[in-house]
Scaffold this motif. Structure first.
Motif, short mmCIF file in Angstrom:
data_model
loop_
_atom_site.label_atom_id
_atom_site.label_comp_id
_atom_site.label_asym_id
_atom_site.label_seq_id
_atom_site.Cartn_x
_atom_site.Cartn_y
_atom_site.Cartn_z
N ASN A 60 0.80 -1.22 0.00
CA ASN A 60 0.00 0.00 0.00
C ASN A 60 0.84 1.28 0.00
O ASN A 60 0.30 2.36 0.20
CB ASN A 60 -1.02 0.02 1.14
CG ASN A 60 -2.09 -1.04 0.94
OD1 ASN A 60 -2.56 -1.24 -0.18
ND2 ASN A 60 -2.46 -1.71 2.00
N PHE A 109 -5.31 7.20 1.07
CA PHE A 109 -6.11 7.38 -0.13
C PHE A 109 -5.46 8.44 -1.02
O PHE A 109 -4.45 9.04 -0.65
CB PHE A 109 -7.56 7.75 0.22
CG PHE A 109 -7.72 9.02 1.01
CD1 PHE A 109 -7.95 10.23 0.39
CD2 PHE A 109 -7.63 9.01 2.40
CE1 PHE A 109 -8.08 11.41 1.13
CE2 PHE A 109 -7.78 10.16 3.15
CZ PHE A 109 -8.01 11.37 2.50
N GLN A 118 -11.89 12.16 -3.99
CA GLN A 118 -11.04 11.21 -3.29
C GLN A 118 -11.13 9.86 -3.99
O GLN A 118 -12.18 9.49 -4.52
CB GLN A 118 -11.45 11.06 -1.83
CG GLN A 118 -11.25 12.30 -1.01
CD GLN A 118 -11.64 12.09 0.43
OE1 GLN A 118 -12.03 11.01 0.86
NE2 GLN A 118 -11.55 13.14 1.22
N THR A 120 -9.62 5.57 -3.77
CA THR A 120 -8.96 4.52 -3.00
C THR A 120 -7.57 4.28 -3.59
O THR A 120 -7.25 4.76 -4.69
CB THR A 120 -9.76 3.21 -3.06
OG1 THR A 120 -9.73 2.71 -4.41
CG2 THR A 120 -11.19 3.39 -2.58
N GLN A 122 -6.78 1.76 -4.93
CA GLN A 122 -7.04 0.94 -6.12
C GLN A 122 -7.62 1.81 -7.24
O GLN A 122 -8.05 1.29 -8.27
CB GLN A 122 -8.00 -0.21 -5.80
CG GLN A 122 -7.41 -1.27 -4.87
CD GLN A 122 -7.36 -0.78 -3.42
OE1 GLN A 122 -8.26 -0.09 -2.95
NE2 GLN A 122 -6.29 -1.14 -2.72
N ARG A 126 -14.16 7.54 -4.33
CA ARG A 126 -14.79 7.26 -3.04
C ARG A 126 -15.45 8.49 -2.44
O ARG A 126 -16.04 8.43 -1.38
CB ARG A 126 -13.79 6.66 -2.05
CG ARG A 126 -12.76 7.63 -1.52
CD ARG A 126 -11.95 6.99 -0.42
NE ARG A 126 -11.74 7.95 0.64
CZ ARG A 126 -11.15 7.69 1.78
NH1 ARG A 126 -10.74 6.48 2.03
NH2 ARG A 126 -10.99 8.62 2.68
#
Length: 150
Positions: A60, A109, A118, A120, A122, A126
């Motif tokens: 991440n 994020f 915003q 994610t 991925q 969001r």
């Protein structure tokens, strides 16, 4: 009244209902009017062990690098999977003073500070006005060399 005469109003109602469904189904929402991010062809390669990108050594972890339209965001999902996204926000992508997505200070994020969209890690929208996810580019890893292409 004959059977055929009784079915005529039913056929008319069915035809009217079908016309309404197809008519409204063809109407797009306001998001379809949003302009798309320009297409650019590129190939970028970086070493995931480069000292400038320590975030790419942990799951991440995300970094911003040059490339694409407004730059790229690379996210390490795990040791063998990296994601690459365009930094050009899909909300008003031609706004020269804005529309640049960055890794949020929390590193949890991605965000366009100008419009408030915003995403994610991925690339999925969001929050905020962005009508779609970030543009994702193809990645491949060979040894320590990560290649991003469009």
């Amino acid at each position: 009244m004959t059977t055929l005469a009784k079915k005529a109003p039913q056929r008319t109602l069915l035809a009217l209902a079908l016309t309404l469904v197809l008519g409204f189904g063809g109407c797009g929402d306001s998001n379809s009017a949003e302009p798309l991010i320009p297409f650019v062809s590129f190939i970028e390669s970086i070493s995931v062990l480069d000292q400038r990108y320590p975030q790419l050594r942990t799951d991440n972890g995300a970094v911003e690098i040059p490339g694409g339209v407004r730059g790229l965001i690379i996210v390490r999902q795990n040791a063998t999977t990296y994601l690459a996204f365009e930094r050009n926000c899909p909300y008003r992508p031609y706004d020269s003073g804005c529309s640049t997505v960055s890794v949020d200070a929390s590193r949890l994020f991605l965000v366009d500070d100008c419009c408030g969209s915003q995403f994610t890690l991925q690339g999925q929208a969001r929050g905020g006005p962005a009508p779609r996810p970030l543009r994702q580019y193809a990645t491949s890893i060979s040894g320590n060399l990560l290649t991003i292409t469009n």
